[in-house]
Write a protein that holds these residues in place. Structure first.
Motif, PDB file in Angstrom:
ATOM      1  N   TYR A  33     -81.463  91.727  -1.507  1.00  0.00           N
ATOM      2  CA  TYR A  33     -81.912  92.879  -1.112  1.00  0.00           C
ATOM      3  C   TYR A  33     -83.453  92.803  -0.904  1.00  0.00           C
ATOM      4  CZ  TYR A  33     -77.121  95.014  -1.004  1.00  0.00           C
ATOM      5  OH  TYR A  33     -75.920  95.211  -0.831  1.00  0.00           O
ATOM      6  N   GLU A  90     -68.959  88.045  10.601  1.00  0.00           N
ATOM      7  CA  GLU A  90     -69.192  88.962   9.398  1.00  0.00           C
ATOM      8  C   GLU A  90     -68.782  88.104   8.080  1.00  0.00           C
ATOM      9  OE1 GLU A  90     -66.607  92.316  10.271  1.00  0.00           O
ATOM     10  OE2 GLU A  90     -64.872  91.012   9.977  1.00  0.00           O
ATOM     11  N   ASP A  91     -68.197  87.143   8.082  1.00  0.00           N
ATOM     12  CA  ASP A  91     -67.745  86.577   6.898  1.00  0.00           C
ATOM     13  C   ASP A  91     -68.511  85.515   6.467  1.00  0.00           C
ATOM     14  OD1 ASP A  91     -66.772  84.903   8.911  1.00  0.00           O
ATOM     15  OD2 ASP A  91     -64.640  84.849   7.905  1.00  0.00           O
ATOM     16  N   ARG A 141     -74.764  88.158   7.261  1.00  0.00           N
ATOM     17  CA  ARG A 141     -74.728  89.698   6.983  1.00  0.00           C
ATOM     18  C   ARG A 141     -75.925  90.283   6.960  1.00  0.00           C
ATOM     19  NH1 ARG A 141     -70.525  91.657   3.192  1.00  0.00           N
ATOM     20  NH2 ARG A 141     -70.302  92.979   5.089  1.00  0.00           N
ATOM     21  N   GLU A 155     -80.115  99.128   5.593  1.00  0.00           N
ATOM     22  CA  GLU A 155     -79.337 100.079   5.092  1.00  0.00           C
ATOM     23  C   GLU A 155     -80.216 100.896   4.009  1.00  0.00           C
ATOM     24  OE1 GLU A 155     -74.552 100.424   2.890  1.00  0.00           O
ATOM     25  OE2 GLU A 155     -75.739  98.523   2.926  1.00  0.00           O
ATOM     26  N   ARG A 162     -80.595  93.810   3.650  1.00  0.00           N
ATOM     27  CA  ARG A 162     -79.597  92.900   2.826  1.00  0.00           C
ATOM     28  C   ARG A 162     -79.497  91.770   3.718  1.00  0.00           C
ATOM     29  NH1 ARG A 162     -74.077  93.601   2.422  1.00  0.00           N
ATOM     30  NH2 ARG A 162     -73.831  93.630   4.705  1.00  0.00           N
ATOM     31  N   ILE A 186     -75.049  96.942  -5.807  1.00  0.00           N
ATOM     32  CA  ILE A 186     -73.987  96.403  -6.425  1.00  0.00           C
ATOM     33  C   ILE A 186     -73.399  95.072  -5.676  1.00  0.00           C
ATOM     34  CG2 ILE A 186     -71.411  96.419  -7.321  1.00  0.00           C
ATOM     35  CD1 ILE A 186     -71.734  99.388  -7.351  1.00  0.00           C
ATOM     36  N   THR A 187     -73.400  93.878  -6.410  1.00  0.00           N
ATOM     37  CA  THR A 187     -72.612  92.854  -5.747  1.00  0.00           C
ATOM     38  C   THR A 187     -71.622  92.480  -6.500  1.00  0.00           C
ATOM     39  OG1 THR A 187     -74.866  91.840  -4.907  1.00  0.00           O
ATOM     40  CG2 THR A 187     -73.106  90.202  -5.007  1.00  0.00           C
ATOM     41  N   PRO A 239     -68.515  85.756   1.792  1.00  0.00           N
ATOM     42  CA  PRO A 239     -69.272  86.964   1.262  1.00  0.00           C
ATOM     43  C   PRO A 239     -68.734  88.280   2.083  1.00  0.00           C
ATOM     44  CG  PRO A 239     -70.640  85.501   2.833  1.00  0.00           C
ATOM     45  CD  PRO A 239     -69.323  84.874   2.666  1.00  0.00           C
ATOM     46  N   PHE A 240     -67.513  88.455   2.069  1.00  0.00           N
ATOM     47  CA  PHE A 240     -67.303  89.535   2.930  1.00  0.00           C
ATOM     48  C   PHE A 240     -65.868  89.947   2.483  1.00  0.00           C
ATOM     49  CE2 PHE A 240     -65.263  91.472   6.690  1.00  0.00           C
ATOM     50  CZ  PHE A 240     -65.923  92.455   6.753  1.00  0.00           C
ATOM     51  N   GLU A 251     -66.542  97.329   0.919  1.00  0.00           N
ATOM     52  CA  GLU A 251     -68.051  97.815   0.470  1.00  0.00           C
ATOM     53  C   GLU A 251     -68.278  99.476   0.808  1.00  0.00           C
ATOM     54  OE1 GLU A 251     -70.668  95.297   2.798  1.00  0.00           O
ATOM     55  OE2 GLU A 251     -69.829  93.566   1.597  1.00  0.00           O
ATOM     56  N   LEU A 299     -75.627 100.508  -2.399  1.00  0.00           N
ATOM     57  CA  LEU A 299     -75.706  99.439  -1.513  1.00  0.00           C
ATOM     58  C   LEU A 299     -74.645  98.275  -2.066  1.00  0.00           C
ATOM     59  CD1 LEU A 299     -79.629  99.058  -0.596  1.00  0.00           C
ATOM     60  CD2 LEU A 299     -77.775 100.527   0.523  1.00  0.00           C
ATOM     61  N   VAL A 300     -73.567  98.033  -1.455  1.00  0.00           N
ATOM     62  CA  VAL A 300     -72.501  97.073  -1.961  1.00  0.00           C
ATOM     63  C   VAL A 300     -72.491  95.690  -1.335  1.00  0.00           C
ATOM     64  CG1 VAL A 300     -70.253  96.892  -2.762  1.00  0.00           C
ATOM     65  CG2 VAL A 300     -71.387  99.223  -2.954  1.00  0.00           C
ATOM     66  N   THR A 301     -72.380  94.711  -1.690  1.00  0.00           N
ATOM     67  CA  THR A 301     -71.899  93.544  -0.929  1.00  0.00           C
ATOM     68  C   THR A 301     -70.877  92.822  -1.796  1.00  0.00           C
ATOM     69  OG1 THR A 301     -74.441  93.126  -0.074  1.00  0.00           O
ATOM     70  CG2 THR A 301     -72.862  91.195  -0.132  1.00  0.00           C
ATOM     71  N   THR A 345     -68.089  89.881  -2.476  1.00  0.00           N
ATOM     72  CA  THR A 345     -67.786  88.584  -2.084  1.00  0.00           C
ATOM     73  C   THR A 345     -66.521  88.196  -2.778  1.00  0.00           C
ATOM     74  OG1 THR A 345     -68.910  87.573  -4.081  1.00  0.00           O
ATOM     75  CG2 THR A 345     -70.342  88.117  -2.328  1.00  0.00           C
TER      76      THR A 345
END
Lengths: 348, 348, 348, 348
Positions: free
Chosen positions: C247, C289-290, C310, C314, C319, D172-173, D197-198, D203, D230-232, D234
């Motif tokens: 981030y 997206e993945d 990604r 935001e 990010r 947050i990750t 990563p998705f 999220e 803000l969330v990612t 995985t």
């Protein structure tokens, strides 16, 4: 009943931790002392151990102080249990036994010694009688009892009830878990997404140790069963659970359904006396065509049962796939069960 | 040399992607058409595929439009390669062949058909002669050639040069990779940290298909070798690489050193003609006691070589551990090599 | 062009093997000497190495004799490359440099030394000019050039083209591969089916080394960029590929689409001069997206490209998920690319 | 005390099996009915289930006959628990509730409905009072109570005792286990040795559902807490255990030591009333620098405790690493604990 007080050598290793867990809820065996490598002496167990068993360190063990492996540190216990590394065990255990201490041990030295019983309780609890010979011939003040190699502990179990058929030879391929090599035995890079088709020393131990355990006590010595076995041992990326694909060839044909009944109905002294650590059904026969599997079956009866599946008679050979928990059935659990049998029979 | 134009059926699957990769640098086979499931028709390959081969989709394939599997969509190619799922292949391939198209296919239907050659190039390239019988008897306008099951492709290879000794029977335990079940064949939860000691249909296919491939063309049909084999197939948490622990019993004893020479010196037409996809050494004999291993050995000769280790003669049995790339040697690679042989011999 | 002759220290380790592989097909760098731990001196490389790179040991290296790390064993090469373990590197490398040898090294000592350039070629090739200061001030007869920590090498790359926006601070969580700890760095039991949310020393190195690399050469010293970064490093059960969830907070808002263009169009001297090991597109921007994923993306451009996915703006934060090959882009590859730049600019 | 009779919908799925296990030793909740997909109706549970929980199917459930999800099949139970797949839940649950049945459900529909309490027992047991509004406004004869998404269940817990400090925003990750996607949710090939990563929808759910749970019941509705996050998300190759690396920014600085005390001393109604499924210590604060880890910590308090480690204050941000069992704390366990609270408060 008075509690049986025990020490545990090698208490911070993976098998040691498993014993600490199993003893934490034992009805009459009480862990009162723990030893570990010299640098840890004097620390509390909870400080000395890198706990990997999951959950919390059991209450009973948390505050035990680490002691040395010297006999004077183990005078006031009834029995010493040993989960020592093989390379350290010989000298330490011998010293304790000579000083009058009874040792039940998982480590490999002395396993093939003709005056040392090698016990897989359901298979050969009666070999404990060899302790009388041991006492006479060796002049040790204590007693030494050994448990077998983890794979031999697992594979010998389903052979026991089939010995009544005349076994001619066997061909075994094992798929063994990484924990069998110890917590740091194999690196992630070496075994993940891989199979290593070799385990040092293993292919010889399985028939040799099984031959002793499946043998008969005649007068004051063990007459080994001669097991002609071709064994290939492989390491697979699994944490716990040794599997063996076994082909057994008998002198005359056997019936697979009958064999399954022989296996599933097998009971021995630990079941008859209802010993606390004994599995109710030592050998589970599974009918599912894709069983046994480590992730599903290894924890059956808290890791003390052997699972057998894919039993089939084909071209004169009996095929079965055998699975057991190498840390419990193959190590920590049978040590404790052995001690329970010893107590039951008055050896301690 | 004029390029050979090929279509690829099942081009978006895992084996299909492997073929796309292998063909992207081929000296004389040119991928000109790709087909996939009906919903993808009309899309560009790069849009239709979920590429899992690593790296980028090869330039040559990126912009190919997905076509149907109907014959009219494949009129202007020299050969159709098929990486179709088994359950779809029969009807589609038959229709193409009847319409005059030559199909080389990995899918299982017709593999055991007496008039369809089942080709593992180094083992039985000469079975292609059966195509003449096929042409006469079946009345198809095109030709149909099959490649074997991945495990049979791998295990039959080291048996070939040992057939000169009289093989009596075999006991095989396989440790097979998850990719053999397809990209979505097994869930992470089911096989990670686990072994599943069963693969549907596999234990029968290995001796049956190997028996055909190792057989001899006599007049206009294949005389199968009768392979008495006891096979147990297990699935292990490995992505790529099928391993087999093989015990071979011969009528009279063989010499392990001689066997190793037989294996490592084995060559066949693909080597003699120096075909582009042929491995230089089809069978690598490894001396390391812990080899072969999928992570180290599976990619040898771009996945086209078989690796053999732990060769040992024991109690009349020859033990060897065999490993091959199930996606290349067991599927995509031999299809392409088969086509190279067909071109070399004038069948296309 | 005359070939550049190089020695490789630490040639049998995992990064060393990767360099051997990369050099085996290099157009003008020729590996002529290899060194390893003292016990291996005198052996052939193929005997000394436990090869884990997959496939065969490259022909050029097989028969090289292992030499010591002493200067006299490296007199007749143009450059020494070092893949030494951090704890051994300082003394050995210093001795070589003092004796007049040019060393390009992956090991950590001297990385933060103000007179030693810390090079991630696309990011700060121009810092090589610091070698002139080094020569003047240190009195070493040779030159010492360092490459960064693997994570810093990967994460600093996509920051470089974004420095033009005013970066205020960053919050980074890394998911790092096990190979970053060395081949035997983590046991299977400890990391399989697990995450370890800590890597010793790593959380400090990333901003510190990146701050130096992203800095500017002013007169004869590097003015570091002050990177305010909160970093949490975790180890995940993946063999190769360090990922970072980044981030970035800028003083004024940025536009995600513009950022993507900045990243994907980024080029530097290695691309302009078309150096052999340089990736054509140093930063791949992925729209899926993945993505990026280690199994799919890590090998892009033979491991030399960084993959970014990604990308999103935001609440004032940018990010992005960044991935790179820790063994190639993070180690072996940039050492070789650094040497290519040095040759290009006349430093060797 | 009279036992509470419950039905379980979705009893053969992974979360359903976990509930069967947890209920098998419950002091006062008795599982009397199980339902599964239509094809399984009429079968015994043991025949209908592919048991993956390890060990044996509990005695109490083995012989239960699978019934439909229709209301008439659930008339004689006190409560219906639902582990239905999200896409089937809405219609089935609504029908049951309208017919006068009380449903406690894990499935996602209705979670954000303003008249349906979304319960994570320690966090917001008092929101159950919303059931009175529900009864008045909706005209349902039964009651509907929801449990949150697994990640929201875990991450909301340590935020609860920190709400007294003024939380401004969070970054947050997450590193989430594969079981979160269901038993067949991800293939071995796709996620082994990989990170994706998705996670679709995840999220958004975390801040939204947490905002509702952490909100306050004011009059007859929930006033959500506005969580700027803000969330990612995985996915990592781990079977069980969702981890979150959380950075919390407060309006004024907090003290890390005080935060740790707030977390470790946190208790709520389930602890005060000593409910059977309640963890004694809902939030374990770990001091080890490399903790929490799924393999060591996820099973703490039978999976009902959250583990928090690496708590640190840095540049105005509070960093913590949070871990919980996504199947127990995140699903099966909180459903049962919710029912225990409902009984305690007289809702059933």
């Amino acid at each position: 009943m008075d509690k049986l007080k025990v020490s545990l050598l090698g208490a911070t290793g993976m098998v040691g931790q498993k014993m600490v867990r199993l003893l934490s809820s034992h009805p009459y065996i009480e862990l009162t002392k723990v030893s570990a490598s010299p640098g840890k002496i004097g620390k509390r167990y909870i400080e000395a151990v890198k706990w990997v068993e999951g959950g919390e360190v059991p209450e009973q063990a948390r505050d035990l102080k680490i002691v040395s492996t010297e006999p004077e540190d183990h005078k006031d216990v009834d029995v010493v249990l040993s989960a020592l590394p093989n390379e350290l065990a010989e000298g330490i255990e011998l010293k304790l036994v000579r000083e009058g201490i009874t040792v039940v041990s998982n480590a490999s030295p002395f396993r093939m010694d003709p005056e040392v019983p090698l016990i897989n309780p359901e298979v050969n609890w009666d070999h404990l009688k060899l302790l009388e010979t041991q006492r006479q011939k060796r002049g040790w003040k204590g007693l030494l009892v050994k448990n077998p190699n983890c794979t031999a502990a697992i594979m010998s179990m389903p052979i026991k009830p089939l010995l009544k058929y005349r076994l001619n030879h066997m061909i075994i391929t094992t798929l063994q878990a990484v924990s069998g090599a110890g917590y740091n035995g194999l690196s992630f890079m070496s075994i993940t997404n891989n199979v290593i088709p070799f385990i040092k020393g293993e292919e010889e131990k399985i028939p040799k140790e099984s031959g002793k355990m499946l043998g008969t006590l005649v007068n004051d010595s063990i007459r080994h069963v001669e097991l002609k076995a071709l064994v290939t041992s492989t390491r697979v990326p699994v944490k716990v659970g040794h599997m063996g694909v076994m082909y057994l060839f008998f002198d005359s044909p056997v019936n697979a359904e009958e064999v399954k009944r022989d296996l599933s109905s097998f009971k021995s002294l630990p079941q008859e006396r209802n010993l606390p650590t004994a599995p109710k059904t030592p050998i589970r026969v599974l009918e599912g065509e894709d069983r046994p599997q480590p992730e599903i079956d290894v924890s059956a009866e808290r890791g003390m049962a052997i699972s057998v599946g894919r039993v089939k008679n084909e071209n004169g050979a009996l095929r079965m796939v055998v699975l057991g928990d190498n840390l419990v059935r193959g190590a920590a659990g049978i040590t404790i069960l052995t001690l329970e049998v010893m107590k039951e029979l008055g050896y301690v």
